[in-house]
Design an enzyme around this catalytic site. Structure first.
Site, PDB file in Angstrom:
ATOM      1  N   SER A 262       0.835  -1.210   0.000  1.00  0.00           N
ATOM      2  CA  SER A 262       0.000   0.000   0.000  1.00  0.00           C
ATOM      3  C   SER A 262       0.863   1.250   0.000  1.00  0.00           C
ATOM      4  CB  SER A 262      -0.912   0.010   1.231  1.00  0.00           C
ATOM      5  OG  SER A 262      -0.166   0.435   2.362  1.00  0.00           O
ATOM      6  N   LYS A 263       0.196   2.386  -0.178  1.00  0.00           N
ATOM      7  CA  LYS A 263       0.902   3.663  -0.240  1.00  0.00           C
ATOM      8  C   LYS A 263       1.577   4.004   1.084  1.00  0.00           C
ATOM      9  CE  LYS A 263      -1.639   5.711  -4.038  1.00  0.00           C
ATOM     10  NZ  LYS A 263      -2.243   6.888  -4.621  1.00  0.00           N
ATOM     11  N   ARG A 264       1.080   3.454   2.180  1.00  0.00           N
ATOM     12  CA  ARG A 264       1.647   3.811   3.490  1.00  0.00           C
ATOM     13  C   ARG A 264       2.665   2.798   4.006  1.00  0.00           C
ATOM     14  NH1 ARG A 264      -0.411   8.325   5.508  1.00  0.00           N
ATOM     15  NH2 ARG A 264      -2.301   9.082   4.529  1.00  0.00           N
TER      16      ARG A 264
END
Length: 505
Positions: A262-264
């Site tokens: 994911s982006k995080r």
């Protein structure tokens, strides 16, 4: 392939470009170049509520940094423009109307509240509400109303959407270059909205129309679009157009293999998941490969191996070699686990290939950011240090002593190296250095080692304290290389400082 290959990368400008998106762009680029085709960039910005300022510029900058620029797109307008969907919105209504005309779509007047009530009613009975063949004749749409009534509702300004009319009992044969043959029963498909009440197309309609008008021959995209494949193939058929060939790329998984990256995840796990740094409107920062010191060639090589392999032992590929070797048939179906350590390995390999003078210039820029000015030979320093370096910043970590004389000495090493007789031995080294005109590493080595051998002194008694005097700890390249780079005055200054330190003990 007789038809010219044309592929497209079609991101939404809703934020920075995740490396999953970058890999999709890369595979499209490699495929296009392999077949002498065109690589297009299309910005899918029909959902203006999610539009993020600066995202489009970021996407273009990222592709350029990675050296995989598009041939057609915003700023590189050709015959198939414009390349932003928001600038094409007047196109889509006529295609939605054509589907109604041919009986492949219909007007639906059900309100959001009515549909919500149907959903809740189904849930209460343990069922799932799907708007399709089994209930569409019981709902509020132009399949139920007469043509006159339908027209009256439209004329009265009643809100409507246009839905696709999915076929009833049909087994649809689908083909994917990566996944092979698939079958889908059309009875389980819902009648997707193609045109919204706000006068904008949905993704599905705009995507198909644009791909057709832009003459796209191959659609290479992430596997999250697999559930839409049946609808897209049916839309091509409904329009009477030839569908492109499809290839759905595997997901990029977290390093643990547990779920999609994911982006995080990156900032949580300590590695970038974006090509370039990104700052949100409210000041949140996400790291990028460029700003973290990665070379674009290393990032491209790493991404190519996420879900693809050449079928050989070779791992290091420049862009031309990747183009030559790339085949969609060699892309895996299974998700590709992201490995941050392997990314660093690629970076290390590529840093070693950089010309020392170019690396010295990068190192000079890095030193400038640290406000370190120097007259030392940076190319020589880089040559000595690069083998152990993965990033330009490592050159500083390994060689900061070249620019800053030690102000202390590693305690454990000092106990071992600094003895009572050490100042006397170092004084002799100072005398040799003073008397040496040719300050090359080879000559210094010959002079000092010659004296050590002639006097029958243990090498460690001289070499250990000499390194400690120059560096402050037991690290760094060959001592005589260090002496040669530091020069006579600086070398003597450091040795005398160490002698003074020992005398004070």
């Amino acid at each position: 392939m007789s038809q010219k290959v044309r592929v497209r990368f079609a991101p939404s400008p809703t934020g920075p470009l995740h490396i999953g998106g970058v890999r999709t762009a890369l595979f499209n680029y490699l495929f296009a170049k392999k077949h002498g085709g065109d690589f297009l960039l299309r910005i899918e910005d029909t959902d203006q509520t999610r539009y993020v300022e600066g995202a489009e510029t970021y996407i273009i900058e990222a592709l350029n940094w990675l050296n995989i620029p598009f041939d057609e797109g915003p700023g590189k307008e050709k015959d198939c423009g414009p390349y932003r969907q928001s600038e094409r919105k007047n196109l889509y209504k006529q295609y939605a109307d054509a589907l109604i005309e041919s009986g492949n779509a219909y007007y639906a007047f059900d309100t959001a509240e009515e549909l919500d009530a149907h959903r809740k009613d189904h849930e209460a009975k343990g069922k799932t509400f799907i708007y399709n063949w089994h209930n569409r004749l019981k709902l509020k749409n132009s399949l139920v109303f007469s043509a006159e009534e339908t027209q009256r509702k439209i004329d009265n300004g009643e809100e409507y959407v246009i839905r696709f009319k999915s076929p009833e009992n049909e087994t649809l044969q689908l083909n994917d270059i990566i996944r092979g043959e698939m079958q889908v029963e059309t009875s389980i498909l819902d009648d997707k909205v193609l045109f919204k009440s706000d006068g904008m197309p949905t993704y599905h309609l705009a995507n198909i129309v644009d791909d057709h008008l832009m003459k796209i021959t191959h659609v290479i995209r992430g596997e999250e679009w697999l559930p839409s494949l049946a609808l897209h193939v049916l839309l091509y058929r409904a329009f009477g157009w030839e569908a492109p060939k499809f290839a759905h790329l595997p997901l990029i998984l977290k390093p643990t293999g547990n779920g999609k990256l994911s982006k995080r995840d990156g900032d949580k796990m300590g590695f970038p998941v974006f090509p370039l740094q990104w700052k949100t409107a409210d000041g949140e920062e996400f790291s990028g490969y460029r700003e973290d010191g990665y070379l674009p060639e290393a990032v491209v090589n790493m991404l190519a191996f996420l879900g693809w392999n050449p079928g050989t032992e070779q791992e290091i590929f420049n862009l031309e070699e990747l183009v030559e070797a790339f085949e969609l048939e060699r892309v895996h179906k299974a998700g590709a686990k992201f490995d941050p350590e392997k990314t660093k390995w690629f970076q290390h390999q590529y840093l070693q290939k950089v010309d020392d003078e170019i690396l010295a210039k990068d190192f000079e820029d890095y030193l400038g950011e640290k406000n370190v000015s120097t007259a030392l030979n940076l190319t020589k320093i880089v040559t000595l240090l690069k083998e152990r370096a993965t990033f330009v910043s490592d050159l500083w970590e390994q060689g900061s002593f070249f620019f800053e004389a030690p102000d202390s000495y590693d305690a454990k090493a000092a106990d071992k190296a600094f003895k009572t007789e050490t100042p006397e031995l170092l004084q002799k080294v100072v005398s040799i250095i003073n008397a040496t005109e040719d300050f090359s590493a080879e000559n210094l080595s010959e002079k000092v080692k010659g004296w050590i051998t002639a006097e029958n002194i243990g090498f460690g008694k001289v070499m250990m304290p000499l390194r400690l005097a120059l560096v402050g700890e037991m690290k760094g390249p060959d001592v005589f290389d260090i002496l040669s780079i530091l020069g006579k005055d600086e070398s003597i200054s450091r040795i005398e400082k160490a002698m003074h330190f020992i005398d004070q003990k």
